[in-house]
Enzyme design. Structure first.
Site, PDB file in Angstrom:
ATOM      1  N   PHE A 104       0.862  -1.178   0.000  1.00  0.00           N
ATOM      2  CA  PHE A 104       0.000   0.000   0.000  1.00  0.00           C
ATOM      3  C   PHE A 104       0.896   1.225   0.000  1.00  0.00           C
ATOM      4  CE2 PHE A 104      -2.371   3.538   1.683  1.00  0.00           C
ATOM      5  CZ  PHE A 104      -3.523   3.486   0.931  1.00  0.00           C
ATOM      6  N   LYS A 132       3.088  11.390   6.810  1.00  0.00           N
ATOM      7  CA  LYS A 132       2.294  11.192   8.022  1.00  0.00           C
ATOM      8  C   LYS A 132       2.882  11.896   9.237  1.00  0.00           C
ATOM      9  CE  LYS A 132      -0.077   7.016   6.462  1.00  0.00           C
ATOM     10  NZ  LYS A 132      -1.311   7.712   6.067  1.00  0.00           N
ATOM     11  N   ASP A 187       9.669   2.870   1.661  1.00  0.00           N
ATOM     12  CA  ASP A 187       8.472   3.653   1.986  1.00  0.00           C
ATOM     13  C   ASP A 187       8.256   3.550   3.491  1.00  0.00           C
ATOM     14  OD1 ASP A 187       5.963   4.636   2.518  1.00  0.00           O
ATOM     15  OD2 ASP A 187       4.995   3.707   0.790  1.00  0.00           O
TER      16      ASP A 187
END
Length: 401
Positions: free
Chosen positions: A141, A255, A226
């Site tokens: 994801f 984030k 990531d």
């Protein structure tokens, strides 16, 4: 209708149904706790998918934002501003890298990483134009833009959004043999999550990441990590790659970099990689804006102390010990994760992940389900041990019922 029902009905009527949130309407929050429009308090055990590593309303971050709001919030990259150099310098130092390319959201940062790897492949590695390949892992994801869903194996994210962007090879996560077989002279990068979050907090087999690092070096291929969810303290290290002693060629961050205050993301790498860009080839109006830089600089300062990494280690050890005791009782099949981050697979007959999440919500604990039978637990790193234990007690009661 209640205030909650009215708010939800209005949202359902006037917003696209691209999410299926739990039926709670948050009005305020502090630390690890959120309060809804009815005045009910909930323990946040999700932390905005790690965007809120430092808790809701963290005073250091709020004060940094307030101070910057009184000065300047946006210049665009048409001009320099006085927070930009410090942000880039200090983030590069935190990562042990040389250069930073700031964006806003995680998906933008992944798109930037993809563009960077391709450009590096053409200008530095010498891959023929239009032939660059990037290897990714199944169940990944990395976001939901058109290019990113083109290399997703999640049909819910892909269906009806084609035609898909070519140039990606998907291999099983954790499978070195498949990764090696997929590499060709035209491979420019391997893009991986050091821990797959949306897939259910999947930790790769021991030694996998170091061997990926070796293979990419051998084949002159960039290793892109990531760390949007796994980075910045969540796993007990600044970066999840550190658990295996691995330093990638490129970090993709987001984030928690914005502290849950503003969206901030970045690609961080060497001058040899990010130095391929020339003016006009990539950018963002809001990327690296003064407000984002001010908040991110405070995040970096907080991470430098090691305090949050230590909390994630200590509370994470406790979390996994307690969750481990639930395995074998019939309700929990497996538990995975690292640091203050866990995926809990609910056994058949004890409810879907969504149903367990709803029952926890009724007991004032908020988590999120994924892939049908799994719930994810990722509280803010500022959560107290007492609150964490209370939340785990509620999970035990839900699974017992």
């Amino acid at each position: 209708m209640s205030t909650t029902e009215t708010a939800i009905a209005s949202a359902e009527a006037h917003s696209a149904h691209n999410y299926h949130p739990l039926p709670v309407v948050v009005a305020s929050a502090e630390g690890a706790w959120m309060t809804d429009v009815e005045g009910r308090r909930y323990l946040d055990m999700l932390a905005g998918y790690s965007a809120l590593n430092f808790g809701h309303g963290n005073r250091r971050l709020i004060e940094a934002a307030k101070a910057q709001l009184d000065r300047v919030t946006l210049t665009s990259r048409a001009f320099h501003h006085d927070r930009f150099a410090d942000f880039c310098t200090q983030l590069a130092e935190l990562c042990g890298m040389e250069m930073v390319l700031p964006m806003n959201t995680g998906a933008e940062a992944v798109e930037t990483a993809v563009k960077t790897a391709r450009k590096w492949g053409y200008r530095v590695k010498g891959v023929p134009d239009g032939m660059a390949k990037i290897i990714v892992a199944s169940n990944n994801f990395h976001g939901r833009t058109t290019t990113i869903i083109s290399f997703s194996t999640d049909q819910e994210a892909r269906t009806d959004f084609g035609p898909y962007t070519p140039g990606f090879e998907i291999v099983p996560y954790g499978d070195l043999t498949a990764l090696r077989a997929a590499m060709t002279d035209n491979t420019v990068a391997v893009l991986l999550e050091p821990i797959q979050g949306e897939a259910g907090v999947l930790v790769p087999p021991p030694g996998y990441l170091p061997r990926v690092r070796e293979l990419t070096r051998e084949r002159d291929v960039l290793f892109i990590a990531d760390e949007i969810q796994s980075g910045l303290g969540r796993t007990g290290k600044t970066f999840a790659c550190e658990h295996e002693g691995v330093v990638p060629d490129m970090y993709v961050l987001g984030k928690a970099l914005g502290g849950g205050v503003v969206p901030v993301s970045a690609v961080v790498s060497s001058a040899a990689v990010l130095g391929v860009y020339r003016p006009g080839e990539h950018g963002s109006t809001f990327g690296g804006n003064p407000l984002a830089c001010a908040v991110a600089l405070e995040v970096i300062a907080m991470l430098r102390t090691g305090e949050f990494q230590q909390r994630a280690t200590e509370l994470g050890d406790h979390l996994h010990q307690e969750l481990g005791l639930m395995v074998g009782g019939g309700a929990v099949e497996t538990v995975r994760g690292r640091g203050l981050w866990a995926g809990v697979d609910i056994a058949p007959g004890h409810g879907t992940g969504r149903e367990v999440s709803e029952r926890l919500m009724d007991r004032r604990v908020l988590v999120k389900d994924t892939h049908g039978s799994t719930i994810r637990i990722a509280p803010p790193l500022v959560i107290s041990k007492e609150d964490l234990d209370w939340g785990l007690d509620q999970l035990r009661e839900v699974l017992r019922g």
